[in-house]
Design a protein around this motif. Structure first.
Motif, PDB file in Angstrom:
ATOM      1  N   LEU A 121     -15.902   5.724  14.176  1.00  0.00           N
ATOM      2  CA  LEU A 121     -15.926   4.367  13.637  1.00  0.00           C
ATOM      3  C   LEU A 121     -17.067   3.552  14.230  1.00  0.00           C
ATOM      4  O   LEU A 121     -17.784   2.836  13.513  1.00  0.00           O
ATOM      5  CB  LEU A 121     -14.581   3.689  13.917  1.00  0.00           C
ATOM      6  N   LEU A 122     -17.256   3.653  15.537  1.00  0.00           N
ATOM      7  CA  LEU A 122     -18.331   2.905  16.199  1.00  0.00           C
ATOM      8  C   LEU A 122     -19.704   3.366  15.735  1.00  0.00           C
ATOM      9  O   LEU A 122     -20.619   2.556  15.557  1.00  0.00           O
ATOM     10  CB  LEU A 122     -18.206   3.045  17.721  1.00  0.00           C
ATOM     11  N   LEU A 123     -19.873   4.668  15.543  1.00  0.00           N
ATOM     12  CA  LEU A 123     -21.154   5.193  15.067  1.00  0.00           C
ATOM     13  C   LEU A 123     -21.408   4.802  13.615  1.00  0.00           C
ATOM     14  O   LEU A 123     -22.531   4.468  13.236  1.00  0.00           O
ATOM     15  CB  LEU A 123     -21.179   6.717  15.204  1.00  0.00           C
ATOM     16  N   THR A 124     -20.352   4.857  12.793  1.00  0.00           N
ATOM     17  CA  THR A 124     -20.491   4.493  11.384  1.00  0.00           C
ATOM     18  C   THR A 124     -20.911   3.034  11.241  1.00  0.00           C
ATOM     19  O   THR A 124     -21.692   2.681  10.343  1.00  0.00           O
ATOM     20  CB  THR A 124     -19.166   4.729  10.629  1.00  0.00           C
ATOM     21  N   GLN A 125     -20.411   2.187  12.135  1.00  0.00           N
ATOM     22  CA  GLN A 125     -20.714   0.758  12.057  1.00  0.00           C
ATOM     23  C   GLN A 125     -21.635   0.328  13.193  1.00  0.00           C
ATOM     24  O   GLN A 125     -21.519  -0.782  13.719  1.00  0.00           O
ATOM     25  CB  GLN A 125     -19.415  -0.052  12.077  1.00  0.00           C
ATOM     26  N   ARG A 126     -22.545   1.215  13.561  1.00  0.00           N
ATOM     27  CA  ARG A 126     -23.494   0.895  14.625  1.00  0.00           C
ATOM     28  C   ARG A 126     -24.271  -0.374  14.267  1.00  0.00           C
ATOM     29  O   ARG A 126     -24.602  -0.613  13.111  1.00  0.00           O
ATOM     30  CB  ARG A 126     -24.468   2.061  14.820  1.00  0.00           C
ATOM     31  N   ASP A 127     -24.536  -1.176  15.287  1.00  0.00           N
ATOM     32  CA  ASP A 127     -25.206  -2.470  15.138  1.00  0.00           C
ATOM     33  C   ASP A 127     -24.290  -3.525  14.525  1.00  0.00           C
ATOM     34  O   ASP A 127     -24.733  -4.615  14.164  1.00  0.00           O
ATOM     35  CB  ASP A 127     -26.485  -2.358  14.296  1.00  0.00           C
ATOM     36  N   LYS A 128     -22.989  -3.192  14.421  1.00  0.00           N
ATOM     37  CA  LYS A 128     -22.007  -4.150  13.932  1.00  0.00           C
ATOM     38  C   LYS A 128     -20.814  -4.142  14.870  1.00  0.00           C
ATOM     39  O   LYS A 128     -20.395  -3.085  15.341  1.00  0.00           O
ATOM     40  CB  LYS A 128     -21.558  -3.773  12.512  1.00  0.00           C
ATOM     41  N   VAL A 129     -20.270  -5.311  15.156  1.00  0.00           N
ATOM     42  CA  VAL A 129     -19.097  -5.392  16.027  1.00  0.00           C
ATOM     43  C   VAL A 129     -17.873  -4.841  15.289  1.00  0.00           C
ATOM     44  O   VAL A 129     -17.605  -5.221  14.148  1.00  0.00           O
ATOM     45  CB  VAL A 129     -18.828  -6.845  16.465  1.00  0.00           C
ATOM     46  N   VAL A 130     -17.167  -3.913  15.939  1.00  0.00           N
ATOM     47  CA  VAL A 130     -15.938  -3.343  15.386  1.00  0.00           C
ATOM     48  C   VAL A 130     -14.758  -4.057  16.032  1.00  0.00           C
ATOM     49  O   VAL A 130     -14.622  -4.062  17.253  1.00  0.00           O
ATOM     50  CB  VAL A 130     -15.856  -1.825  15.653  1.00  0.00           C
ATOM     51  N   THR A 131     -13.909  -4.652  15.225  1.00  0.00           N
ATOM     52  CA  THR A 131     -12.790  -5.429  15.749  1.00  0.00           C
ATOM     53  C   THR A 131     -11.610  -4.522  16.104  1.00  0.00           C
ATOM     54  O   THR A 131     -11.519  -3.384  15.633  1.00  0.00           O
ATOM     55  CB  THR A 131     -12.313  -6.474  14.733  1.00  0.00           C
ATOM     56  N   LYS A 132     -10.696  -5.064  16.894  1.00  0.00           N
ATOM     57  CA  LYS A 132      -9.484  -4.326  17.239  1.00  0.00           C
ATOM     58  C   LYS A 132      -8.637  -4.074  15.999  1.00  0.00           C
ATOM     59  O   LYS A 132      -7.978  -3.041  15.889  1.00  0.00           O
ATOM     60  CB  LYS A 132      -8.677  -5.077  18.295  1.00  0.00           C
ATOM     61  N   THR A 179     -18.261  -4.807  25.191  1.00  0.00           N
ATOM     62  CA  THR A 179     -17.185  -5.683  24.733  1.00  0.00           C
ATOM     63  C   THR A 179     -17.769  -7.038  24.362  1.00  0.00           C
ATOM     64  O   THR A 179     -18.428  -7.679  25.177  1.00  0.00           O
ATOM     65  CB  THR A 179     -16.120  -5.874  25.834  1.00  0.00           C
ATOM     66  N   VAL A 180     -17.568  -7.437  23.122  1.00  0.00           N
ATOM     67  CA  VAL A 180     -18.007  -8.750  22.647  1.00  0.00           C
ATOM     68  C   VAL A 180     -16.772  -9.646  22.653  1.00  0.00           C
ATOM     69  O   VAL A 180     -15.892  -9.515  21.791  1.00  0.00           O
ATOM     70  CB  VAL A 180     -18.613  -8.665  21.231  1.00  0.00           C
ATOM     71  N   ARG A 181     -16.676 -10.505  23.633  1.00  0.00           N
ATOM     72  CA  ARG A 181     -15.457 -11.267  23.858  1.00  0.00           C
ATOM     73  C   ARG A 181     -15.027 -12.052  22.613  1.00  0.00           C
ATOM     74  O   ARG A 181     -15.822 -12.737  21.984  1.00  0.00           O
ATOM     75  CB  ARG A 181     -15.633 -12.235  25.029  1.00  0.00           C
ATOM     76  N   GLY A 182     -13.744 -11.885  22.280  1.00  0.00           N
ATOM     77  CA  GLY A 182     -13.183 -12.596  21.153  1.00  0.00           C
ATOM     78  C   GLY A 182     -13.462 -11.957  19.809  1.00  0.00           C
ATOM     79  O   GLY A 182     -12.934 -12.404  18.788  1.00  0.00           O
ATOM     80  N   LEU A 183     -14.282 -10.895  19.811  1.00  0.00           N
ATOM     81  CA  LEU A 183     -14.646 -10.255  18.544  1.00  0.00           C
ATOM     82  C   LEU A 183     -14.250  -8.782  18.497  1.00  0.00           C
ATOM     83  O   LEU A 183     -13.520  -8.348  17.626  1.00  0.00           O
ATOM     84  CB  LEU A 183     -16.155 -10.414  18.290  1.00  0.00           C
ATOM     85  N   GLY A 184     -14.760  -7.995  19.460  1.00  0.00           N
ATOM     86  CA  GLY A 184     -14.464  -6.567  19.431  1.00  0.00           C
ATOM     87  C   GLY A 184     -15.439  -5.766  20.276  1.00  0.00           C
ATOM     88  O   GLY A 184     -15.789  -6.183  21.392  1.00  0.00           O
ATOM     89  N   TYR A 185     -15.922  -4.654  19.720  1.00  0.00           N
ATOM     90  CA  TYR A 185     -16.752  -3.733  20.497  1.00  0.00           C
ATOM     91  C   TYR A 185     -18.000  -3.345  19.706  1.00  0.00           C
ATOM     92  O   TYR A 185     -17.964  -3.211  18.482  1.00  0.00           O
ATOM     93  CB  TYR A 185     -15.949  -2.481  20.852  1.00  0.00           C
ATOM     94  N   LEU A 186     -19.077  -3.141  20.453  1.00  0.00           N
ATOM     95  CA  LEU A 186     -20.371  -2.813  19.849  1.00  0.00           C
ATOM     96  C   LEU A 186     -20.976  -1.601  20.544  1.00  0.00           C
ATOM     97  O   LEU A 186     -21.085  -1.575  21.768  1.00  0.00           O
ATOM     98  CB  LEU A 186     -21.321  -4.004  19.966  1.00  0.00           C
ATOM     99  N   LEU A 187     -21.319  -0.579  19.760  1.00  0.00           N
ATOM    100  CA  LEU A 187     -21.962   0.613  20.298  1.00  0.00           C
ATOM    101  C   LEU A 187     -23.460   0.363  20.363  1.00  0.00           C
ATOM    102  O   LEU A 187     -24.065  -0.066  19.376  1.00  0.00           O
ATOM    103  CB  LEU A 187     -21.663   1.820  19.397  1.00  0.00           C
ATOM    104  N   GLU A 188     -24.063   0.625  21.505  1.00  0.00           N
ATOM    105  CA  GLU A 188     -25.495   0.376  21.623  1.00  0.00           C
ATOM    106  C   GLU A 188     -26.137   1.348  22.620  1.00  0.00           C
ATOM    107  O   GLU A 188     -25.451   1.920  23.478  1.00  0.00           O
ATOM    108  CB  GLU A 188     -25.774  -1.068  22.051  1.00  0.00           C
ATOM    109  N   LEU A 189     -27.422   1.536  22.443  1.00  0.00           N
ATOM    110  CA  LEU A 189     -28.190   2.412  23.325  1.00  0.00           C
ATOM    111  C   LEU A 189     -28.676   1.614  24.512  1.00  0.00           C
ATOM    112  O   LEU A 189     -29.273   0.536  24.356  1.00  0.00           O
ATOM    113  CB  LEU A 189     -29.384   2.999  22.550  1.00  0.00           C
ATOM    114  N   GLN A 190     -28.415   2.127  25.716  1.00  0.00           N
ATOM    115  CA  GLN A 190     -28.827   1.412  26.911  1.00  0.00           C
ATOM    116  C   GLN A 190     -30.347   1.363  27.016  1.00  0.00           C
ATOM    117  O   GLN A 190     -31.030   2.338  26.656  1.00  0.00           O
ATOM    118  CB  GLN A 190     -28.239   2.100  28.151  1.00  0.00           C
TER     119      GLN A 190
END
Length: 222
Positions: free
Chosen positions: A160-171, A210-221
Motif C-alpha cells: 500500500l505504501l509503495l502503491t501510494q508513494r509520495d502520498k500520505v496513507v491514512t490509518k 509519520t505525518v502527525r494527524g494524517l498518516g504515514y509516508l514512504l520516502e527515500l532517505q
C-alpha cells in the motif's frame, strides 16, 4: 487449500472439520497447542485457525512461535475470549483476523476465504526504491540481494505504501486494506506493524515517516 484447525473441543472441531471439508478445504485438526505448533512448523498449510485456550501450549504462544518461522502464513484466531485486550494481544502477536465464539460457520468460511484472497500473489511489476526490490507477483521483498521476511499484514502495508508513494496513507486506508475494524484494536495494531516494518526497511534506505494527524509516508532517505 489446506487448513490447520487448532481446537480442543472435540465436538466443535469435528463439526468445523466437516463443514470446512464440504466447503472444499482439506482440514487437519490439532487438539492441543504442541500438536498445532509441530504441524504448522513442519507441514505446508494455506491458513491456520487457532483457538487461544489450547491445552499443553496456549494459542498465543503457538502464534508467536509460528510467526518466527512462517511470517507469511495467514492465521485467524477463533476464541471465546472477546475482550478488547485479548483482540489487541492476538493481533499484536501476529494474527491476521480474530473471530469470537459463538459464531456462524458462513462467517468463518467468508473470513478464511478473505484471508486467502488478501494474501494471494497478485500480478504486477517489480518496484524498486533505494536498495529495496518489491516483486508483487512473486511475493518477494529483497534488500541488497537479501530476502526480507514479511508477515501478511506487513506485506500488505508495504504494498500500500509503495502503491501510494509520495502520498500520505491514512490509518483508515490501512484498516480498510486489512478489513480491520475498531473492535480489533485498529490504531494500536497499525502502529505495531508500522514499527516492525520500519525496522525491516532500515538497511534499504527507505523510511516510513509519520505525518502527525494524517498518516504515514514512504520516502527515500537523503
Amino acid at each position: 487449500m489446506r487448513v490447520l484447525l487448532a481446537e480442543d473441543d472435540d465436538i466443535l472441531a469435528d463439526a468445523l472439520a466437516e463443514q470446512l471439508g464440504n466447503a472444499g478445504f482439506q482440514t487437519e485438526v490439532a487438539a492441543d497447542g504442541r500438536t498445532a505448533l509441530e504441524a504448522l512448523t513442519s507441514q505446508p498449510f494455506d491458513v491456520a485457525v487457532l483457538d487461544l485456550g489450547l491445552p499443553k501450549l496456549d494459542g498465543l504462544s503457538v502464534l508467536k512461535a509460528v510467526r518466527e518461522v512462517k511470517p507469511a502464513l495467514p492465521i485467524l484466531i477463533l476464541t471465546a475470549l472477546d475482550g478488547l485486550e485479548h483482540r489487541v494481544a492476538g493481533l499484536n502477536a501476529g494474527a491476521d483476523d480474530y473471530l469470537t465464539k459463538p459464531f456462524d460457520f458462513p462467517e468463518l468460511e467468508a473470513r478464511i476465504r478473505a484471508l486467502l484472497r488478501r494474501f494471494k500473489p497478485q500480478a504486477g511489476s517489480t518496484v524498486s526504491l533505494g536498495a529495496l526490490s518489491f516483486d508483487r507477483e512473486a511475493r518477494r521483498a529483497v534488500v541488497d540481494g537479501e530476502p526480507v521476511e514479511l508477515s501478511p499484514r506487513e506485506w500488505e502495508l508495504l504494498d500500500l505504501l509503495l502503491t501510494q508513494r509520495d502520498k500520505v496513507v491514512t490509518k483508515d486506508e490501512i484498516a480498510q486494506a486489512w478489513d480491520l475494524d475498531r473492535n480489533q484494536g485498529g490504531p494500536s495494531s497499525i502502529e505495531v506493524y508500522i514499527h516492525r516494518l520500519r525496522r525491516k526497511l532500515e538497511p534499504s534506505g527507505v523510511s516510513i515517516r509519520t505525518v502527525r494527524g494524517l498518516g504515514y509516508l514512504l520516502e527515500l532517505q537523503a
